[in-house]
Design an enzyme around this catalytic site. Structure first.
Site, PDB file in Angstrom:
ATOM      1  CB  CYS A  46      -0.965  -0.015   1.184  1.00 17.35           C
ATOM      2  SG  CYS A  46      -2.263  -1.237   0.950  1.00 17.35           S
TER       3      CYS A  46
HETATM    4  N1  COA Z   1     -18.235  -9.745  10.092  1.00 14.74           N
HETATM    5  C1  COA Z   1     -18.528  -9.935  11.387  1.00 14.74           C
HETATM    6  N2  COA Z   1     -17.602 -10.178  12.332  1.00 14.74           N
HETATM    7  C2  COA Z   1     -16.315 -10.230  11.947  1.00 14.74           C
HETATM    8  C3  COA Z   1     -15.930 -10.040  10.611  1.00 14.74           C
HETATM    9  C4  COA Z   1     -16.953  -9.800   9.661  1.00 14.74           C
HETATM   10  N3  COA Z   1     -16.681  -9.603   8.365  1.00 14.74           N
HETATM   11  N4  COA Z   1     -14.604 -10.135  10.511  1.00 14.74           N
HETATM   12  C5  COA Z   1     -14.132 -10.397  11.747  1.00 14.74           C
HETATM   13  N5  COA Z   1     -15.178 -10.448  12.609  1.00 14.74           N
HETATM   14  C6  COA Z   1     -15.111 -10.727  14.050  1.00 14.74           C
HETATM   15  C7  COA Z   1     -13.908 -11.529  14.436  1.00 14.74           C
HETATM   16  O1  COA Z   1     -14.141 -12.906  14.257  1.00 14.74           O
HETATM   17  C8  COA Z   1     -13.753 -11.177  15.901  1.00 14.74           C
HETATM   18  O2  COA Z   1     -14.699 -11.921  16.651  1.00 14.74           O
HETATM   19  P1  COA Z   1     -14.323 -12.487  18.112  1.00 14.74           P
HETATM   20  O3  COA Z   1     -14.091 -11.254  18.933  1.00 14.74           O
HETATM   21  O4  COA Z   1     -15.549 -13.239  18.481  1.00 14.74           O
HETATM   22  O5  COA Z   1     -13.092 -13.309  17.914  1.00 14.74           O
HETATM   23  C9  COA Z   1     -14.180  -9.714  15.945  1.00 14.74           C
HETATM   24  O6  COA Z   1     -14.961  -9.489  14.747  1.00 14.74           O
HETATM   25  C10 COA Z   1     -13.037  -8.742  15.981  1.00 14.74           C
HETATM   26  O7  COA Z   1     -12.067  -9.124  14.985  1.00 14.74           O
HETATM   27  P2  COA Z   1     -10.771  -8.277  14.727  1.00 14.74           P
HETATM   28  O8  COA Z   1     -10.011  -8.902  13.612  1.00 14.74           O
HETATM   29  O9  COA Z   1     -10.062  -8.050  16.022  1.00 14.74           O
HETATM   30  O10 COA Z   1     -11.427  -6.908  14.235  1.00 14.74           O
HETATM   31  P3  COA Z   1     -10.820  -5.469  14.173  1.00 14.74           P
HETATM   32  O11 COA Z   1     -11.593  -4.578  15.039  1.00 14.74           O
HETATM   33  O12 COA Z   1      -9.333  -5.474  14.342  1.00 14.74           O
HETATM   34  O13 COA Z   1     -11.133  -5.023  12.655  1.00 14.74           O
HETATM   35  C11 COA Z   1      -9.965  -4.836  10.568  1.00 14.74           C
HETATM   36  C12 COA Z   1     -10.623  -5.780  11.580  1.00 14.74           C
HETATM   37  C13 COA Z   1      -9.355  -5.665   9.460  1.00 14.74           C
HETATM   38  C14 COA Z   1     -11.036  -3.914   9.990  1.00 14.74           C
HETATM   39  C15 COA Z   1      -8.894  -3.958  11.277  1.00 14.74           C
HETATM   40  O14 COA Z   1      -8.098  -4.790  12.104  1.00 14.74           O
HETATM   41  C16 COA Z   1      -8.010  -3.224  10.337  1.00 14.74           C
HETATM   42  O15 COA Z   1      -8.448  -2.444   9.514  1.00 14.74           O
HETATM   43  N6  COA Z   1      -6.688  -3.416  10.483  1.00 14.74           N
HETATM   44  C17 COA Z   1      -5.719  -2.691   9.691  1.00 14.74           C
HETATM   45  C18 COA Z   1      -5.641  -3.329   8.371  1.00 14.74           C
HETATM   46  C19 COA Z   1      -4.707  -2.603   7.473  1.00 14.74           C
HETATM   47  O16 COA Z   1      -4.410  -1.467   7.631  1.00 14.74           O
HETATM   48  N7  COA Z   1      -4.219  -3.280   6.519  1.00 14.74           N
HETATM   49  C20 COA Z   1      -3.306  -2.680   5.655  1.00 14.74           C
HETATM   50  C21 COA Z   1      -3.665  -3.087   4.365  1.00 14.74           C
HETATM   51  S1  COA Z   1      -2.852  -1.970   3.403  1.00 14.74           S
END
Ligand code: COA
Length: 373
Positions: free
Chosen positions: A152
């Site tokens: 990215c």
């Molecule tokens: N729908 C519903 N629930 C979901 C889900 C979805 N699509 N995806 C994950 N969950 C659940 C998980 O299973 C987890 O459940 P649990 O607490 O029962 O285990 C919960 O939501 C939290 O998951 P988590 O992965 O900790 O979520 P998060 O708040 O960290 O958000 C992202 C996920 C990916 C949006 C976030 O971590 C993010 O944006 N990270 C940075 C990514 C990034 O910058 N990447 C760079 C690419 S250039």
């Protein structure tokens, strides 16, 4: 040493779009079809996705995509992009050219005035011939072209290279293009990542100006910086050696070889590294975040950007200081920060400073300190 400016910026967004609700409906239809099969195999049922979770966790409400029907078809879940003949313009070159032509028009220069094309993107359609050479041939630019990428941070890395070459007098005018067809590599059956990305293409024209020259409305590139540190928290294993690990090397196994990420680890690590990068980079120029009129940050997660800014400033800052485009576009990988720049600079005054800062896989961070002329 030459002074360097960004003389033109161009953005191309595909017309088709997918809302969270549409994406989740397709994902959940696939889960409904899979779970009975999994039960028969004694496997745990798959969990459903949720549109409210997506908005709360990431800030994304919809994304634009090159092709939507194949993604939403729950029996397929990937864009349907027809193969093209070798003599036809490839999709990535076409997408790059669409934003490149806008950037050239914005700069008021002809393709023949460009002496290098850098196609810097998270993914390239093929290793060779370089997409940049195809763009060069199709548009009629001079000199050379090559492809590069840094997840990215690709556009920021491309700008770093281009600005360095122009500053040193090696090239006169460089076109940096970031065509991100990231849905082509996204696993739409992975609940953790299926909602994150969208497609977009962004280009910048980078050129030298005379010592005393002023180009009103253009940004002078005062400095650029890159930082990288290895992490497997965002990773793809799809590459030319993938097949050699497989029993049948003529059938590529995709499962496990597409984009995967440990989102919450990326969130924490990049938030810490991102704010340090910003504060340190500015300090090298005797500045603090308060001196910067506008931040164009990577568009991966609204909460992550808010946290990076809060850590950098010591307090929260609003949309005007650091505009977001991901709500309607999703994470457009390297293109995101350039789109934020293109859409949010017309109100800036001569002398205003701006910071372009992208971060992502690698880990990588790329920044450019700009000043409106
Ligand atoms: N729908 C519903 N629930 C979901 C889900 C979805 N699509 N995806 C994950 N969950 C659940 C998980 O299973 C987890 O459940 P649990 O607490 O029962 O285990 C919960 O939501 C939290 O998951 P988590 O992965 O900790 O979520 P998060 O708040 O960290 O958000 C992202 C996920 C990916 C949006 C976030 O971590 C993010 O944006 N990270 C940075 C990514 C990034 O910058 N990447 C760079 C690419 S250039």
């Amino acid at each position: 040493m030459h002074r360097v400016i960004i003389s033109g910026i161009g953005v191309e967004i595909p017309e088709a779009s997918i809302t969270n609700e549409e994406l989740v409906a397709s994902f959940n239809a696939w889960v409904d079809a899979e779970n009975p099969k999994r039960a028969g195999q004694g496997l745990e049922p798959l969990s459903k996705s949720d549109a409210d979770f997506i908005v709360q966790a990431s800030g994304v409400r919809k994304r634009h995509v090159i092709e939507r029907e194949g993604i939403l078809d729950h029996t397929r879940m990937a864009p349907r992009i027809a193969a093209r003949a070798d003599d036809d313009l490839s999709l990535e070159a076409e997408f790059g050219i669409a934003s490149a032509r806008k950037a050239l028009a914005h700069a008021g220069v002809e393709p023949a005035d460009v002496d290098l094309v850098i196609c810097s993107a998270s993914h390239h359609q093929r290793p060779y011939p370089a997409i940049a050479i195809e763009m060069q041939q199709s548009m009629g630019t001079r000199g050379a072209g090559f492809d590069m990428g840094l997840g990215c941070s690709s556009a920021a890395a491309g700008l770093h290279v281009a600005a360095g070459l122009v500053r040193a007098g090696v090239q006169k005018r460089v076109l940096v293009t970031t065509p991100e067809i990231i849905t082509g590599h996204l696993n739409f059956r992975d609940r953790q990542t299926h909602f994150i990305f969208g497609d977009a293409s962004a280009s910048m024209v980078v050129e030298a100006i005379e010592e005393d020259e002023v180009r009103p409305g253009c940004f002078e590139v005062l400095d650029t910086r890159l930082w990288t540190q290895l992490s497997n928290n965002i990773r793809t294993n799809l590459g030319y050696l993938t097949r050699t690990a497989q029993e049948d090397p003529y059938m590529i196994e995709l499962e496990g070889n597409m984009i995967k990420q440990v989102g919450n680890r990326v969130f924490k690590d990049v938030t810490v590294a991102g704010h340090r990068f910003i504060v340190d980079f500015l300090a090298e120029h005797g500045q603090t975040p308060d001196d910067i009129r506008r931040f164009w940050l990577h568009q991966a997660n609204a909460r992550m950007n808010a946290m990076i800014l809060k850590l950098s400033f010591g307090h929260e800052v609003g949309h005007d200081r650091a505009p977001m485009v991901l709500e309607r576009l999703g994470n457009t990988a390297g293109a995101g920060a350039v789109i934020a720049l293109e859409e949010n600079h017309a109100d800036m005054k001569a002398g205003d400073y701006g910071l372009l800062c992208a971060f992502g896989a690698g880990y990588s961070i790329g920044g450019a300190l700009l000043r409106m002329m």
